[in-house]
Design a protein around this motif. Structure first.
Motif, PDB file in Angstrom:
ATOM      1  N   SER A 106       9.425  85.882 -82.005  1.00 23.16           N
ATOM      2  CA  SER A 106       9.213  85.015 -80.844  1.00 23.16           C
ATOM      3  C   SER A 106       7.797  85.148 -80.262  1.00 23.16           C
ATOM      4  N   LEU A 107       6.997  86.099 -80.789  1.00 22.25           N
ATOM      5  CA  LEU A 107       5.633  86.258 -80.274  1.00 22.25           C
ATOM      6  C   LEU A 107       4.648  85.779 -81.333  1.00 22.25           C
ATOM      7  N   ASN A 108       3.642  85.023 -80.932  1.00 20.73           N
ATOM      8  CA  ASN A 108       2.640  84.548 -81.896  1.00 20.73           C
ATOM      9  C   ASN A 108       1.887  85.761 -82.458  1.00 20.73           C
ATOM     10  N   VAL A 113      -1.456  90.408 -76.558  1.00 19.25           N
ATOM     11  CA  VAL A 113      -0.491  90.372 -75.451  1.00 19.25           C
ATOM     12  C   VAL A 113      -1.089  89.651 -74.238  1.00 19.25           C
ATOM     13  N   ILE A 116      -0.759  85.985 -74.693  1.00 22.66           N
ATOM     14  CA  ILE A 116       0.649  85.564 -74.605  1.00 22.66           C
ATOM     15  C   ILE A 116       1.082  85.492 -73.137  1.00 22.66           C
ATOM     16  N   PRO A 152       0.960  91.753 -81.546  1.00 22.44           N
ATOM     17  CA  PRO A 152       2.374  92.115 -81.685  1.00 22.44           C
ATOM     18  C   PRO A 152       2.640  93.107 -82.814  1.00 22.44           C
ATOM     19  N   ARG A 160       7.553  95.421 -78.204  1.00 19.44           N
ATOM     20  CA  ARG A 160       7.494  93.958 -78.364  1.00 19.44           C
ATOM     21  C   ARG A 160       8.534  93.286 -77.467  1.00 19.44           C
ATOM     22  N   GLY A 164       8.224  90.530 -74.561  1.00 18.94           N
ATOM     23  CA  GLY A 164       9.062  89.327 -74.464  1.00 18.94           C
ATOM     24  C   GLY A 164       9.689  89.200 -73.086  1.00 18.94           C
ATOM     25  N   ARG A 167       6.978  88.206 -70.611  1.00 14.28           N
ATOM     26  CA  ARG A 167       6.667  86.775 -70.735  1.00 14.28           C
ATOM     27  C   ARG A 167       7.731  85.921 -70.038  1.00 14.28           C
TER      28      ARG A 167
END
Ligand code: SF4
Length: 332
Positions: A106-108, A113, A116, A152, A160, A164, A167
């Motif tokens: 789910s993280l590019n 970070v 994001i 990530p 991680r 998430g 975010r």
């Protein structure tokens, strides 16, 4: 907990087409979610539990409109958002955030970070204010400020997932939907992430829909518990009473399978082994969908679907013969 529900799910239904080869054999559709209704109150965490394939993740995606429901309604803060266009949903997305099962996916992977979180903090004033907000977010989720410069892949699974969570918190959402947020993590880091979620609930008065296949996990964070079986909500109860005395035979079986660390308690505990496999969601059983596996089934169970209704104050079950205290006493 306030008296006003923040989210109302009314008769929500989602069926998926199955691949052509199955259709050619007349197999129809997957009944992922079938006529499910419940409410989530401001400041509470509703834990939704069930075996994989029971429809809980589809339901969660319908709530945040990542999946279009086929029927029923999703009301958020009194507003019907079921059929809002993607464009008109955009401002609402900030208020409905999702924490995914797999934090890595789910993280590019190419974004640090800081980037994001900056994207999630877009509406928080100037660059300086966003920087402060980012440091505050990292602190809240238990990460030092220097993690802002990490990619990530340089983080552990637990770190991680903390990113998430940060975010998801960034836009100050009204509702967080957490879909199996710890099931992809090593057992050793699960407790840390669960404790973090509990602390954030308290500090921020989060309203959360927490999805898990694990009743042991859901117990740590939930005010109320909903149990799903084959696309249906079969029980809904306050967490403290649910664990002591579930009303639905399926809930009772699920609870009996939770590992008990205490050897004495383990010795006296009766584990309920369900007969057969979970039936296909393409052709769910008639009447009560649990009837082919239920030890308490009677003839009515195969023909009449039991509605989800209140059997004790605040305790709902979809069962013709719920496991009320008197019926347990009769059975002993
Ligand atoms: Fe079992 Fe009947 Fe209750 Fe279904 S309705 S759970 S089959 S007792």
């Amino acid at each position: 907990m306030s008296a006003a529900p923040l989210v109302r799910i009314q008769h929500l239904t989602k069926h998926f087409n199955v691949p052509g080869s199955w259709l050619a054999r007349g197999k129809g559709k997957v009944h992922a979610v079938d006529d499910v209704s419940f409410e989530i109150f401001e400041g509470e965490t509703l834990g939704l539990v069930g075996e994989s394939g029971c429809g809980k993740s589809t339901l969660a995606r319908c709530v945040v409109r990542l999946v279009e429901p086929d029927g029923g309604a999703v009301l958020f803060d009194g507003e019907d958002i079921t059929h809002r266009s993607m464009r008109s949903l955009r401002p609402l997305r900030r208020r409905l955030q999702l924490i995914f099962q797999d934090p890595y996916a789910s993280l590019n992977p190419r974004h640090r970070v800081s980037r994001i979180l900056s994207a999630a903090l877009q509406l928080r004033g100037s660059g300086g204010q966003r920087g402060e907000a980012m440091n505050e977010l990292l602190r809240r989720v238990g990460l030092a400020h220097y993690f802002a410069e990490s990619l990530p892949r340089e983080l552990s699974g637990g770190q991680r997932q903390r990113v998430g969570i940060a975010r998801a918190l960034a836009p100050e959402p009204r509702l967080i939907v957490a879909d199996e947020p710890v099931s992809a993590l090593d057992v050793s880091v699960r407790a840390g992430v669960l404790n973090l979620l509990r602390r954030l609930q308290r500090e921020l008065r989060l309203t959360m829909l927490f999805i898990s296949h694990d009743l042991g996990v859901i117990r740590h964070v939930s005010d109320r518990i909903g149990v799903m079986y084959l696309g249906k909500l079969v029980e809904l109860a306050d967490a403290d009473v649910f664990y002591d005395q579930p009303l639905h035979p399926y809930s009772e079986a699920l609870l009996s399978a939770i590992p008990v660390p205490d050897p004495e308690a383990r010795a006296t505990r009766r584990q309920i082994v369900l007969k057969g496999d979970v039936p296909s969601p393409i052709a769910p059983p008639s009447g009560c969908r649990f009837h082919p596996r239920c030890a308490f089934a009677q003839s009515i169970c195969a023909t009449q679907e039991p509605p989800l209704r209140q059997h004790l104050p605040g305790r709902l079950a979809a069962c013709h013969f719920p496991r009320l205290p008197e019926s347990r006493a009769d059975a002993t």
